[in-house]
Design a protein around this motif. Structure first.
Motif, PDB file in Angstrom:
ATOM      1  N   SER A  73     -11.589   9.565  14.805  1.00 46.14           N
ATOM      2  CA  SER A  73     -11.379   9.182  13.404  1.00 46.14           C
ATOM      3  C   SER A  73     -12.004  10.173  12.419  1.00 46.14           C
ATOM      4  CB  SER A  73     -11.907   7.768  13.141  1.00 46.14           C
ATOM      5  OG  SER A  73     -13.294   7.682  13.376  1.00 46.14           O
ATOM      6  N   VAL A  76      -9.349  12.985  12.013  1.00 49.02           N
ATOM      7  CA  VAL A  76      -8.198  12.474  11.265  1.00 49.02           C
ATOM      8  C   VAL A  76      -8.561  12.313   9.795  1.00 49.02           C
ATOM      9  CG1 VAL A  76      -6.570  10.553  11.023  1.00 49.02           C
ATOM     10  CG2 VAL A  76      -7.257  11.327  13.303  1.00 49.02           C
ATOM     11  N   THR A  96      -5.726   7.563  18.152  1.00 44.79           N
ATOM     12  CA  THR A  96      -6.248   7.916  16.825  1.00 44.79           C
ATOM     13  C   THR A  96      -5.423   7.321  15.699  1.00 44.79           C
ATOM     14  OG1 THR A  96      -4.962   9.982  16.819  1.00 44.79           O
ATOM     15  CG2 THR A  96      -7.242  10.097  17.613  1.00 44.79           C
ATOM     16  N   HIS A  97      -4.096   7.212  15.897  1.00 52.08           N
ATOM     17  CA  HIS A  97      -3.227   6.808  14.796  1.00 52.08           C
ATOM     18  C   HIS A  97      -2.664   5.393  14.928  1.00 52.08           C
ATOM     19  CE1 HIS A  97      -3.615  10.979  13.705  1.00 52.08           C
ATOM     20  NE2 HIS A  97      -2.985  10.735  12.592  1.00 52.08           N
ATOM     21  N   LEU A 110      -3.574   4.755   7.812  1.00 45.60           N
ATOM     22  CA  LEU A 110      -2.897   5.549   8.824  1.00 45.60           C
ATOM     23  C   LEU A 110      -1.421   5.802   8.518  1.00 45.60           C
ATOM     24  CD1 LEU A 110      -4.516   4.044  12.030  1.00 45.60           C
ATOM     25  CD2 LEU A 110      -4.674   6.423  11.283  1.00 45.60           C
ATOM     26  N   TRP A 254       0.595  15.585  11.674  1.00 43.26           N
ATOM     27  CA  TRP A 254       0.599  15.053  10.312  1.00 43.26           C
ATOM     28  C   TRP A 254      -0.056  16.035   9.346  1.00 43.26           C
ATOM     29  CZ3 TRP A 254      -0.109  11.993  14.552  1.00 43.26           C
ATOM     30  CH2 TRP A 254       0.654  10.814  14.655  1.00 43.26           C
ATOM     31  N   HIS A 306       5.783   5.414  14.502  1.00 47.59           N
ATOM     32  CA  HIS A 306       4.375   5.136  14.224  1.00 47.59           C
ATOM     33  C   HIS A 306       4.206   3.698  13.733  1.00 47.59           C
ATOM     34  CE1 HIS A 306       0.550   6.565  11.864  1.00 47.59           C
ATOM     35  NE2 HIS A 306       0.256   5.757  12.858  1.00 47.59           N
TER      36      HIS A 306
END
Length: 325
Positions: A73, A76, A96-97, A110, A254, A306
């Motif tokens: 995190s 990110v 993570t996402h 997110l 991303w 996602h």
């Protein structure tokens, strides 16, 4: 008033022209690819393969930067806070996402604080067991687990890790209960599985296949709709008798929210070219990675996938009470 409106319109036109020119010349300096995990791991390995190929397509160096901490995190979050100029790109995955949003209180959203670029690969889990487990196939394994509630030990890479969430999903699908044994990563869990200290575990295919091939552990099924090209001898969960137990540690790229559409499109095109390269595909396949079909390589496809993954996994994780202390 007319002069004011004309001035505003002229300024807007200049800004648009500047943005367009900037996007056309992008990139003019190195790009940083933030990897939220340590060097040498699966995500870092994928990132370095991609960085090399992207750099050749874009004409600029893509520098891999490992920014670690808090199950990914921290890295990110660095991407979320970066300037939206296209020079900070982040790689992340299912944990993570998706998972982190259910187990951590994150300082970013997110789904809404990032610009999706592309889904790049997916790595299904393997359900594997120690050699001494008597079950010869997945149906026998499920029966054994259900006949021994809270006795069958399942190794995990820690609370909230993919291996842990996979085990919880397994419990839900079969209506049984297991005893989770958390480790500080998948490597020590695998060592204990080989040594016979734990019974079973869900592990990324890239990590387990070498141990299966060396006849150190048993493989019961791959958690996907189709067999792995890297291990076609291992049946899918559908074929093995537990349909629908699909779990994949997928990876995506991303940018920070606000990056221009032209730059997103430029990077997406570079990614599509990279994953179409036979050398990249061969390296990914050797790692047990499956490259998505062309229709799933768009920014829109990544965003839709996602969101669907969050909608699927968050309720399960929260119902199970999975929390990071």
């Amino acid at each position: 008033m007319h002069r004011l409106l004309a001035a505003v319109a002229w300024a807007a036109a200049l800004a648009l022209a500047s943005t367009s020119a900037s996007a056309q010349s992008y990139p003019t300096r190195p790009i940083t690819l933030v990897v939220p995990f340590s060097a040498g791991g699966p995500t870092d390995t994928l990132a370095r393969i991609l960085a090399d190929r992207l750099g050749r397509t874009l004409g600029q160096t893509v520098v891999v930067d490992n920014t670690t901490g808090a199950a990914g995190s921290v890295g990110v979050g660095r991407v979320a806070r970066a300037a939206p100029d296209g020079y900070t790109l982040g790689i992340g995955h299912w944990s993570t996402h998706v998972v982190n949003g259910a187990v951590y209180k994150l300082p970013y959203d997110l789904l809404n604080d990032f610009e999706p670029v592309a889904l790049v690969a997916s790595n299904p889990q393997l359900l594997v067991g120690k050699k001494a487990v008597a079950a010869k196939n997945l149906k026998e394994l499920v029966a054994w687990v259900k006949d021994n509630p809270d006795k069958v030990t399942v190794g995990t890479a820690g609370v909230g890790a993919a291996s842990h969430v996979s085990g919880v999903y397994f419990e839900q699908k079969i209506g049984g209960k297991v005893q989770f044994v958390p480790y500080r990563g998948a490597a020590p869990a695998m060592q204990d599985l080989i040594a016979g200290q734990i019974d079973i575990m869900f592990d990324q295919a890239a990590n387990s296949i070498p141990q299966v091939r060396a006849d150190k552990i048993k493989a019961y099924a791959v958690t996907a709709r189709k067999r792995l090209a890297a291990a076609p001898e291992i049946p899918t969960v559908d074929e093995a008798g537990l349909p629908g137990l699909y779990i994949s540690v997928w990876h995506g790229l991303w940018l920070p929210k606000g990056v221009s559409r032209d730059i997103v499109a430029r990077l997406n095109a570079a990614v599509v070219e990279a994953v179409s390269d036979p050398v990249v595909r061969e390296k990914f396949a050797a790692l047990g990675q499956e490259i998505p079909p062309p229709a799933q390589l768009t920014p829109e496809a990544l965003h839709a996938y996602h969101k669907a993954e969050i909608d699927l996994w968050w309720p399960l994780i929260k119902t199970a009470g999975i929390k990071v202390e």
